[in-house]
Write a protein that holds these residues in place. Structure first.
Motif, short mmCIF file in Angstrom:
data_model
loop_
_atom_site.label_atom_id
_atom_site.label_comp_id
_atom_site.label_asym_id
_atom_site.label_seq_id
_atom_site.Cartn_x
_atom_site.Cartn_y
_atom_site.Cartn_z
N VAL A 93 -8.67 37.37 22.98
CA VAL A 93 -9.29 37.58 21.66
C VAL A 93 -10.57 38.40 21.81
O VAL A 93 -10.81 39.37 21.05
CB VAL A 93 -9.58 36.23 20.98
CG1 VAL A 93 -10.40 36.43 19.70
CG2 VAL A 93 -8.28 35.50 20.67
N LYS A 149 -9.34 42.07 22.74
CA LYS A 149 -8.57 42.78 21.71
C LYS A 149 -9.44 43.17 20.52
O LYS A 149 -9.31 44.28 19.98
CB LYS A 149 -7.40 41.91 21.24
CG LYS A 149 -6.56 42.57 20.15
CD LYS A 149 -5.33 41.74 19.79
CE LYS A 149 -4.53 42.44 18.69
NZ LYS A 149 -3.27 41.68 18.36
N TYR A 150 -10.33 42.26 20.11
CA TYR A 150 -11.12 42.51 18.91
C TYR A 150 -12.56 42.95 19.20
O TYR A 150 -13.37 43.05 18.28
CB TYR A 150 -11.11 41.27 18.02
CG TYR A 150 -9.71 40.90 17.58
CD1 TYR A 150 -9.00 41.69 16.68
CD2 TYR A 150 -9.07 39.77 18.10
CE1 TYR A 150 -7.70 41.37 16.31
CE2 TYR A 150 -7.77 39.44 17.72
CZ TYR A 150 -7.09 40.25 16.82
OH TYR A 150 -5.81 39.93 16.45
N GLU A 151 -12.83 43.22 20.49
CA GLU A 151 -14.15 43.70 20.91
C GLU A 151 -15.26 42.86 20.27
O GLU A 151 -16.16 43.34 19.58
CB GLU A 151 -14.32 45.18 20.54
CG GLU A 151 -13.30 46.08 21.21
CD GLU A 151 -13.47 47.55 20.82
OE1 GLU A 151 -14.17 47.83 19.83
OE2 GLU A 151 -12.92 48.41 21.52
N VAL A 152 -15.18 41.58 20.54
CA VAL A 152 -16.06 40.60 19.89
C VAL A 152 -17.45 40.62 20.52
O VAL A 152 -17.59 40.41 21.74
CB VAL A 152 -15.45 39.19 20.00
CG1 VAL A 152 -16.33 38.17 19.27
CG2 VAL A 152 -14.04 39.17 19.44
N LYS A 180 -15.60 37.64 12.75
CA LYS A 180 -14.86 38.90 12.71
C LYS A 180 -13.42 38.63 12.26
O LYS A 180 -12.80 37.66 12.70
CB LYS A 180 -14.87 39.57 14.08
CG LYS A 180 -16.26 40.03 14.55
CD LYS A 180 -16.81 41.13 13.66
CE LYS A 180 -18.13 41.68 14.19
NZ LYS A 180 -18.66 42.74 13.32
N GLY A 182 -10.43 39.69 12.91
CA GLY A 182 -9.41 39.48 13.93
C GLY A 182 -9.53 38.11 14.59
O GLY A 182 -8.52 37.46 14.88
#
Length: 546
Positions: free
Chosen positions: A123, A126-129, A152, A154
């Motif tokens: 996670v 993938k979502y560049e958190v 976020k 995503g």
């Protein structure tokens, strides 16, 4: 559907002076409370046969073997259960539940996924958190924390999919699962729900958070958890007592707590052991009226047996970074434990340190949680006065109140040092006394009419400080009129003592000043200093609430 934890349990308890012949009489042994007596110190005893309420308990997160612990809090790590996109594995988690049950424990759930280490790596990637290094709560804080920007879109979607997979396991409907926190975000380790101005600044600058995004994320988190616990929402605990964060956030986050209540959730606080909180909090149904805490029994969190709990754990050397010195722990634990009962908190998360502080009080709390004024075997008032964040607060009251009226105007007594942030010289008052010098020789008390609704025998336990030689007594009412108990002669030795008085009939018909029901009277020139007054029913049918 009716769940086992919400069924009505009926326990018949005809205590000491109940009708008929007791087993103790048949065996020749003395009955509990059979005679008046005085003991040094506190008296937290209850009649034999009083057991903890089925929907209540002491919670631990560790592997404590203490018999007082009845619930194991199990942490569900999102990263551990959702290692890859579309893959969900709850096997380790289910094994922890089985292990707790094998120890005879109920289970509470902490489904976490806000701290970076709890969010699946896939996670984060993938979502560049964004991930934030959170400023410590104080410079001597022994741990550090990294939170993720879980608002976020995503991340929200991935968490929702995870919770849908959890719902399909049916774990939430297990009768041995008694609670689950709705975890959110905080600068503390427990994924609680609070925000400092510095936190808001970091979240905005590095994670794009706005007050509206935050509000919507909170509402979404409630929806997600309620869907996962559909039909047993009463087990869920909202983690905040009202608006969250600095002003710009607080202005838009008044709604979530009420929304959680509308969905059927309960509430959890995380700082009953702070001593300075939960005195005037609408989310808990408690307000201050003329310095006294008053509960609203129609408050939604008090309906239908919802989770209502706290964490009474921060004691010992590991917490001196927050509470200065362990020398204050015994006092803080006593007041915090009783304040939790006053607020009708049914669950307490405890630590080995809190369990060791006062085993007799802990047992009393364990057996008192969960009961309400129509089902409790006892009621009490703890006389005190202290300055709090909400101003001066008098007493801790659980169905017995103490009020002043001419002739019985009390004075705060027994000054006790308790430093507070910014006020190292703070003094609490741990008792109240008469003021005979000014013509005030009494202390007045009233009973909640739901708790005491008919004349009946009782035990009256009065904990007092024997700091001068005086004579005192109790004046009360029977159906035939006013009565006085025997006169007590104190010794003046400075010790705290508890006397147990058997009243053959207490009518509680509001015949004393201020519509009070009984009065402690100092006879002579000295003052009576009282810590606590407890009324125990001697004819009692305990009916657990649903």
């Amino acid at each position: 559907m009716i769940h086992k934890t919400k069924r009505i349990f009926v326990i018949l308890l005809i205590a000491a002076y109940g009708s008929g012949v007791s087993a103790s009489q048949k065996s020749g042994h003395a009955r509990w409370g059979d005679k008046n007596d005085i003991r040094e110190g506190w008296d937290w005893s209850l009649p034999p046969g009083v057991n903890p309420h089925p929907y209540s308990g002491f919670i631990t997160w560790n592997d404590s073997k203490d018999a007082a612990v009845t619930i194991k809090g199990i942490h569900v790590n999102w990263r551990e259960c959702n290692p890859r996109e579309g893959t969900f594995d709850f096997s380790k988690f289910k094994q922890r539940i089985r292990d707790a049950k094998a120890q005879g424990l109920k289970v509470g759930l902490h489904i976490q996924g806000t701290v970076e280490s709890k969010v699946p790596r896939w996670v984060l990637t993938k979502y560049e958190v964004p991930v934030f290094d959170m400023p410590p709560l104080s410079e001597n804080q022994p741990w550090r924390l990294r939170n993720a920007a879980v608002w976020k879109p995503g991340v929200v979607n991935a968490f929702n999919e995870f919770m849908e997979a959890f719902r399909e396991t049916g774990i939430a409907h297990d009768d041995d699962i008694v609670y689950a926190y709705i975890h959110c975000i905080s600068p503390s380790r427990g994924e609680e729900l609070w925000m400092r101005p510095v936190d808001a600044d970091i979240y905005e600058q590095e994670g794009g958070l706005t007050p509206e995004i935050f509000r919507n994320w909170l509402l979404s988190r409630i929806d997600t958890m309620c869907e996962a616990f559909n039909g047993v929402e009463y087990k869920l605990a909202w983690m905040a007592k009202g608006p969250v964060g600095p002003k710009r956030y607080a202005e838009v986050t008044e709604e979530p707590v009420n929304y959680a209540f509308e969905k059927g959730c309960g509430i959890r606080n995380g700082a009953i052991d702070n001593l300075n909180l939960l005195w005037d909090e609408p989310a808990w149904g408690v307000t201050i009226d003329d310095g006294y805490c008053v509960l609203d029994y129609d408050h939604p969190s008090l309906r239908a047996g919802r989770f209502r709990g706290d964490e009474n754990e921060e004691y010992g050397k590991g917490w001196t970074w927050r509470f200065v010195d362990t020398c204050y722990d015994e006092y803080r634990h006593r007041i915090s434990s009783l304040h939790g009962l006053q607020l009708l908190q049914d669950f307490q998360m405890v630590s080995p340190e809190s369990l060791a502080l006062n085993p007799e009080l802990n047992e009393y709390v364990l057996k008192s949680q969960g009961y309400r004024r129509d089902t409790s075997i006892d009621a009490w008032v703890y006389l005190r006065e202290a300055e709090t964040q909400r101003g001066t607060v008098k007493n801790l009251e659980r169905w017995v109140v103490q009020r002043d009226a001419p002739g019985s105007m009390s004075v705060p007594a027994a000054a006790t040092s308790f430093p507070r942030p910014g006020d190292p010289e703070n003094m609490d008052f741990d008792a109240r006394r008469t003021d005979v010098e000014n013509g005030q020789n009494g202390l007045l008390f009233g009973l909640d009419p739901v708790f005491w609704n008919t004349p009946a025998p009782c035990l009256l336990k009065v904990t007092y400080i024997d700091n001068e030689k005086i004579r005192w007594t109790v004046e009360y009412s029977q159906r035939s009129g006013r009565k006085r108990a025997k006169v007590i002669q104190t010794q003046g030795d400075g010790k705290r003592k508890t006397i147990t008085l058997h009243l053959p009939e207490l009518a509680a018909n509001s015949i004393f000043s201020g519509n009070m029901d009984f009065r402690l009277i100092s006879e002579g020139t000295g003052d009576l200093t009282v810590n606590m007054v407890r009324v125990i029913k001697l004819q009692h049918r305990v009916v657990s609430r649903p």
